[in-house]
Design a protein around this motif. Sequence first.
Motif, mmCIF file in Angstrom:
data_model
loop_
_atom_site.group_PDB
_atom_site.id
_atom_site.type_symbol
_atom_site.label_atom_id
_atom_site.label_comp_id
_atom_site.label_asym_id
_atom_site.label_seq_id
_atom_site.Cartn_x
_atom_site.Cartn_y
_atom_site.Cartn_z
ATOM 1 N N ALA A 197 -5.646 10.677 0.821
ATOM 2 C CA ALA A 197 -7.019 11.129 1.005
ATOM 3 C C ALA A 197 -7.119 12.646 1.041
ATOM 4 O O ALA A 197 -7.987 13.242 0.391
ATOM 5 C CB ALA A 197 -7.595 10.525 2.277
ATOM 6 N N THR A 198 -6.224 13.304 1.808
ATOM 7 C CA THR A 198 -6.316 14.753 1.915
ATOM 8 C C THR A 198 -5.980 15.466 0.614
ATOM 9 O O THR A 198 -6.405 16.597 0.402
ATOM 10 C CB THR A 198 -5.384 15.278 3.027
ATOM 11 N N SER A 199 -5.245 14.802 -0.267
ATOM 12 C CA SER A 199 -4.926 15.397 -1.571
ATOM 13 C C SER A 199 -6.014 15.119 -2.594
ATOM 14 O O SER A 199 -5.830 15.401 -3.782
ATOM 15 C CB SER A 199 -3.589 14.854 -2.090
ATOM 16 N N GLY A 200 -7.146 14.557 -2.130
ATOM 17 C CA GLY A 200 -8.226 14.247 -3.056
ATOM 18 C C GLY A 200 -7.921 13.074 -3.958
ATOM 19 O O GLY A 200 -8.483 12.950 -5.043
ATOM 20 N N GLY A 201 -7.008 12.207 -3.494
ATOM 21 C CA GLY A 201 -6.651 11.043 -4.307
ATOM 22 C C GLY A 201 -5.753 11.387 -5.472
ATOM 23 O O GLY A 201 -5.683 10.629 -6.452
ATOM 24 N N SER A 202 -5.034 12.505 -5.366
ATOM 25 C CA SER A 202 -4.183 12.907 -6.495
ATOM 26 C C SER A 202 -2.895 12.104 -6.571
ATOM 27 O O SER A 202 -2.170 12.196 -7.564
ATOM 28 C CB SER A 202 -3.856 14.404 -6.394
ATOM 29 N N GLY A 203 -2.588 11.317 -5.519
ATOM 30 C CA GLY A 203 -1.431 10.432 -5.568
ATOM 31 C C GLY A 203 -1.773 9.119 -6.240
ATOM 32 O O GLY A 203 -2.760 9.010 -6.971
ATOM 33 N N MET A 204 -0.959 8.094 -5.967
ATOM 34 C CA MET A 204 -1.170 6.780 -6.554
ATOM 35 C C MET A 204 -1.396 5.744 -5.462
ATOM 36 O O MET A 204 -0.844 5.856 -4.365
ATOM 37 C CB MET A 204 0.038 6.371 -7.409
ATOM 38 N N ASN A 205 -2.185 4.767 -5.771
ATOM 39 C CA ASN A 205 -2.354 3.616 -4.883
ATOM 40 C C ASN A 205 -1.231 2.632 -5.205
ATOM 41 O O ASN A 205 -1.243 1.980 -6.247
ATOM 42 C CB ASN A 205 -3.719 2.972 -5.099
ATOM 43 N N ASN A 211 8.418 -1.454 -3.635
ATOM 44 C CA ASN A 211 9.559 -0.536 -3.674
ATOM 45 C C ASN A 211 9.120 0.848 -3.208
ATOM 46 O O ASN A 211 8.772 1.713 -4.015
ATOM 47 C CB ASN A 211 10.141 -0.473 -5.076
ATOM 48 N N PHE A 212 9.160 1.087 -1.898
ATOM 49 C CA PHE A 212 8.678 2.357 -1.366
ATOM 50 C C PHE A 212 9.571 3.521 -1.767
ATOM 51 O O PHE A 212 9.175 4.678 -1.634
ATOM 52 C CB PHE A 212 8.534 2.294 0.155
ATOM 53 N N ALA A 213 10.763 3.241 -2.274
ATOM 54 C CA ALA A 213 11.638 4.312 -2.745
ATOM 55 C C ALA A 213 11.037 5.028 -3.954
ATOM 56 O O ALA A 213 11.441 6.145 -4.281
ATOM 57 C CB ALA A 213 13.012 3.759 -3.099
ATOM 58 N N THR A 214 10.075 4.393 -4.612
ATOM 59 C CA THR A 214 9.439 4.995 -5.784
ATOM 60 C C THR A 214 8.156 5.735 -5.429
ATOM 61 O O THR A 214 7.513 6.296 -6.301
ATOM 62 C CB THR A 214 9.107 3.911 -6.822
ATOM 63 N N TYR A 215 7.781 5.753 -4.155
ATOM 64 C CA TYR A 215 6.511 6.363 -3.753
ATOM 65 C C TYR A 215 6.596 7.890 -3.753
ATOM 66 O O TYR A 215 7.626 8.472 -3.416
ATOM 67 C CB TYR A 215 6.103 5.920 -2.344
ATOM 68 N N ILE A 220 -0.614 5.868 -1.501
ATOM 69 C CA ILE A 220 -1.028 4.863 -0.524
ATOM 70 C C ILE A 220 0.065 3.810 -0.413
ATOM 71 O O ILE A 220 0.522 3.267 -1.419
ATOM 72 C CB ILE A 220 -2.356 4.203 -0.937
ATOM 73 N N THR A 221 0.488 3.536 0.806
ATOM 74 C CA THR A 221 1.537 2.543 1.035
ATOM 75 C C THR A 221 1.011 1.133 0.807
ATOM 76 O O THR A 221 -0.080 0.783 1.263
ATOM 77 C CB THR A 221 2.072 2.656 2.479
ATOM 78 N N ASP A 222 1.785 0.326 0.114
ATOM 79 C CA ASP A 222 1.464 -1.082 -0.082
ATOM 80 C C ASP A 222 1.334 -1.769 1.284
ATOM 81 O O ASP A 222 2.207 -1.602 2.146
ATOM 82 C CB ASP A 222 2.562 -1.745 -0.908
ATOM 83 N N PRO A 223 0.267 -2.530 1.535
ATOM 84 C CA PRO A 223 0.118 -3.211 2.820
ATOM 85 C C PRO A 223 1.291 -4.122 3.169
ATOM 86 O O PRO A 223 1.615 -4.285 4.351
ATOM 87 C CB PRO A 223 -1.175 -4.010 2.653
ATOM 88 N N GLY A 224 1.935 -4.699 2.165
ATOM 89 C CA GLY A 224 3.106 -5.518 2.433
ATOM 90 C C GLY A 224 4.255 -4.698 2.993
ATOM 91 O O GLY A 224 4.969 -5.140 3.903
#
Length: 487
Positions: A197-205, A211-215, A220-224
């Motif tokens: 949010a603070t990056s203006g949505g410049s990341g990925m959902n 696979n959080f190693a690819t984040y 946005i973190t996967d809810p799972g």
Amino acid sequence: MIKNFKWLLLLSLSITACSSDDDNGEAPVVVTSGTADFSKYVALGDSFAAGYSDNALFKAGQENSYPNILSQQFALAGGGIFTSPLMADDLGGFSMGGMQIPQFPTRLYFNAATSTPMNVAGISATAIDAHVTGPINNLGVPGAKSFHLLASGYGQANPYFRRFASAADASVLGDAVAQSPTFFSLWIGGNDVLAYATSGGSGMNQTGNPNFATYGNSDITDPGVFAFAYNQILSALAVNGTKGVVANLPYINALPFFTTVPYNPVPLEANTAALLNGANGYGQYNAGIQFAKSQGLISQAEADRRTIAFHAGAGNAVVMNDSYLTNLSAFGIPSYRQATSDDFIVLPARAFIGTQVNGNPLQVNGVSVPLADNWVLSKEEVAEVKTATDAYNAIIEAAANEKGLALVDTKTILAQLANGGIVSDSFTLTSTYVTGGTFSLDGIHPSPRGYAFIANMFADAINAKYGSNLPGVNLGDYRILYPQAFQ
């Protein structure tokens, strides 16, 4: 440097104590822990637990963190020593070789002469490679996401944890469990969505990607993934019935970082508005939008949304890039539109909107030059953040109920701050930037009074769940903003 917080008049580690506030001649109130045991308290979380404020971590902020305030109230009912990894001074940030590290600047203060926040002068005495010995009770780590608390060697990626981690391969959770706590607090998950949010949505959902190693840092973190991490943390902390308190997450529209800058802050003279609407302004772009609509490439609704029009006077909306619009780049048509009240302009944009590009008066950011993605959280991105927050909160509530833990409903309480405010100790707290009393100058983290208010929220939830009667602190004892220099 480490400071130990201890109730000096405590004669033993019994589970009861007496309040000393008996000036009115009444019998002192006996403070009890109820069914809880506060003798060994550890706090886990992110920057909120650490006491981060005014865009930095510094000594006074750590001393006023909600876990430190809570620990002092716990001491009235059998709580023991609570140790925080204090920074070296009140400048904030990190230094290296006698130079301030730009990525970790000094804290902000409010410059009354310019009515703007500024960084305090000086170089922090907290070296980024310095280490503080433990054990540490306040394990709040700025920047930490839910799954980071499980990561062995997390200190290699985060200098805030590295400076007090028990070993190079330590994890935040491991250092907490090693202390065999009798009570814990956990407020985590904000950064799992807030960085996006603070990056203006410049990341990925990353919803759907386990696979959080690819984040990336702003994803946005996967809810799972969040559910797995959160339940792992609580399973380790709430072992053998250990009691604790957890908190859910507020919506971002409760934070002044997203609500201070209006979507329509641009005043224009008639000639300037006409120039922007003309052929040398957005006239050609608008013609392209009408062409795309005539060819069935976009709907009438999207054509209306993308058409840019300025007027003389105040209240003109900024122009922004929006990647959620139909991609018309093959026709040479960019994805521009004007912002609406459904979009959030991030706080740093207030110093950027209206500035000239390379001194060119015809190229004005947010007007003739559309704002890039990092300056605006679009309507669709706001919805993504809300969906993730709702998913995390459902996980938090279910886990709290399963483990029999106290739950602080910060989502509801902070929403009240943004919608009329809350009166406490004769003070009205709101989410208004600078003057609301709740948030610091970074627009996200609490002020000293805001942290005291949060500590009282936690105490209320603990009292309700475990039958304790911890007193709240007086908000009047905590300032609204930190000064430029401490006396």
